[in-house]
Write a protein that holds these residues in place. Structure first.
Motif, PDB file in Angstrom:
ATOM      1  N   THR A 104       0.807  -1.305   0.017  1.00 10.29           N
ATOM      2  CA  THR A 104       0.105  -0.005   0.127  1.00 10.29           C
ATOM      3  C   THR A 104       0.956   1.379  -0.096  1.00 10.29           C
ATOM      4  N   LYS A 145      -3.918  -9.004   0.689  1.00  8.11           N
ATOM      5  CA  LYS A 145      -3.990  -7.763   0.417  1.00  8.11           C
ATOM      6  C   LYS A 145      -2.852  -7.004   0.500  1.00  8.11           C
ATOM      7  N   TRP A 182     -12.633  -5.585   0.068  1.00  6.46           N
ATOM      8  CA  TRP A 182     -12.184  -5.424  -1.281  1.00  6.46           C
ATOM      9  C   TRP A 182     -11.510  -6.588  -2.094  1.00  6.46           C
ATOM     10  N   TYR A 183     -11.024  -7.463  -1.565  1.00  4.12           N
ATOM     11  CA  TYR A 183     -10.235  -8.585  -2.063  1.00  4.12           C
ATOM     12  C   TYR A 183     -10.758  -9.764  -1.998  1.00  4.12           C
ATOM     13  N   SER A 202      -7.684 -12.819  -4.695  1.00  5.16           N
ATOM     14  CA  SER A 202      -7.037 -11.585  -3.922  1.00  5.16           C
ATOM     15  C   SER A 202      -5.827 -11.176  -4.740  1.00  5.16           C
ATOM     16  N   CYS A 205      -6.734  -9.295  -7.691  1.00  3.77           N
ATOM     17  CA  CYS A 205      -7.127  -8.047  -7.310  1.00  3.77           C
ATOM     18  C   CYS A 205      -6.029  -6.793  -7.120  1.00  3.77           C
ATOM     19  N   GLU A 209      -4.505  -3.618  -9.198  1.00  2.00           N
ATOM     20  CA  GLU A 209      -4.058  -2.556  -8.371  1.00  2.00           C
ATOM     21  C   GLU A 209      -2.808  -2.012  -8.712  1.00  2.00           C
ATOM     22  N   ARG A 214      -4.975   2.045  -7.424  1.00  3.96           N
ATOM     23  CA  ARG A 214      -6.277   1.951  -6.624  1.00  3.96           C
ATOM     24  C   ARG A 214      -6.862   0.460  -6.709  1.00  3.96           C
ATOM     25  N   PRO A 215      -7.673   0.175  -5.575  1.00  2.00           N
ATOM     26  CA  PRO A 215      -8.262  -1.080  -5.786  1.00  2.00           C
ATOM     27  C   PRO A 215      -9.220  -0.969  -6.910  1.00  2.00           C
ATOM     28  N   ARG A 218     -14.493  -1.610  -5.045  1.00  2.00           N
ATOM     29  CA  ARG A 218     -14.357  -1.003  -3.573  1.00  2.00           C
ATOM     30  C   ARG A 218     -15.835  -0.632  -3.381  1.00  2.00           C
TER      31      ARG A 218
END
Length: 305
Positions: A104, A145, A182-183, A202, A205, A209, A214-215, A218
């Protein structure tokens, strides 16, 4: 420094870097030897003699002990475990190698132009190598994530935080309350049975990203999350809907769309891999081993398209 942050004779606490429901994570430095930076995860558990140490704690330590023997480069290393009583609480301390940042934070520092294709390939190869190792050893992470993927200053990618991980068998009873929303894979959202393929969703995802910064999905409720998923991958056929799911199939979920080009900004090869990560049916979802052999990732010397 208060009692809950007391220092060990083996290391010096430098700063708090994370906090969860049962404790905190600190950056620390060894007092002896190499004086390396380390990450100290301290769990403060209320004293309940009749119930003992919570199962989730035993599970996390057992899993870390199981996998540490292999010393895999893409799994965060557990260096030490210690226990003690403090203020009528069990103080369990896990000491890990220290990694500079998570994915992140890494993505937040990326250029507006996005990551280079070679960097995306490198991150995904390392992530999938770690997942392939876990799945080969019958471990499901269950909370993959960007926050739980660490990236060192040298570009090393390591999977971390095994608090929700489980060793699986074909008949294991698994809780539906896993994976950050989100995942979270459709079968988990639909309260259906699941296996290691939830980690591959996941990973898909995360793959998206890396391009978008960005995810991809969402949602703020499970229903909204499903709707956002179907807006991208299309509504599956009713025959693919899990029979055991308490959530009823309805054409009103979303319009069915082709899934060949999930993200218009991606090349055909990139979209092909993404679509295999984000296959609605777990049986059709790509494994970590097969993903590593995909043309987008297989040739380390290939030119970016």
């Amino acid at each position: 420094m208060d009692d809950s942050c007391r220092e060990s004779s083996d290391y010096e606490i430098l700063a708090e870097i994370g906090q969860g429901a049962y404790g905190k994570v600190y950056k620390a430095r060894e007092r002896r030897g190499q004086q390396r930076f380390i990450a100290v995860k301290r769990l403060n558990i209320p004293e309940e003699p009749e119930s003992g140490i919570p199962q989730f704690v035993i599970r996390e330590v057992a899993l870390l002990r199981k996998i540490e023997h292999f010393n895999h480069p893409n799994i965060v290393k557990l260096l030490n475990v210690s226990t003690g009583w403090q203020n009528q609480k069990l103080d369990l301390t896990l000491v890990f190698e220290y990694i500079d940042q998570d994915l992140t934070a890494f993505l937040s520092r990326a250029s507006e132009k996005g990551l280079a294709r070679d960097k995306i390939k490198d991150v995904m190869r390392q992530l999938l190598s770690g997942l392939d190792f876990l799945h080969t050893n019958t471990v499901i992470h269950r909370d993959l994530k960007p926050d739980n993927v660490l990236v060192s200053c040298r570009g090393e990618v390591k999977i971390a935080d095994f608090g929700l991980a489980r060793i699986y068998t074909y008949h294991i009873a698994l809780t539906p309350c896993v994976v950050t929303l989100w995942y979270r894979a459709p079968e988990v959202l639909l309260q259906s049975s699941y296996m290691s393929s939830v980690d591959m969703w996941s990973a898909g995802c995360i793959f998206a990203e890396l391009f978008l910064l960005r995810p991809l999905f969402r949602g703020f409720t499970e229903i909204q999350q499903l709707q956002k998923i179907f807006e991208i991958i299309g509504l599956p056929g009713e025959e693919d809907w899990p029979i055991e799911s308490p959530v009823c199939y309805s054409p009103a979920w979303a319009e069915k769309k082709p899934t060949k080009q999930l993200l218009p900004s991606l090349t055909h090869e990139e979209n092909d891999l993404l679509s295999q990560f984000l296959a609605f049916s777990p049986a059709h979802r790509i494994s970590a081993c097969r993903a590593l052999a995909h043309p987008f990732l297989a040739d380390c010397n290939s030119e970016d398209e």
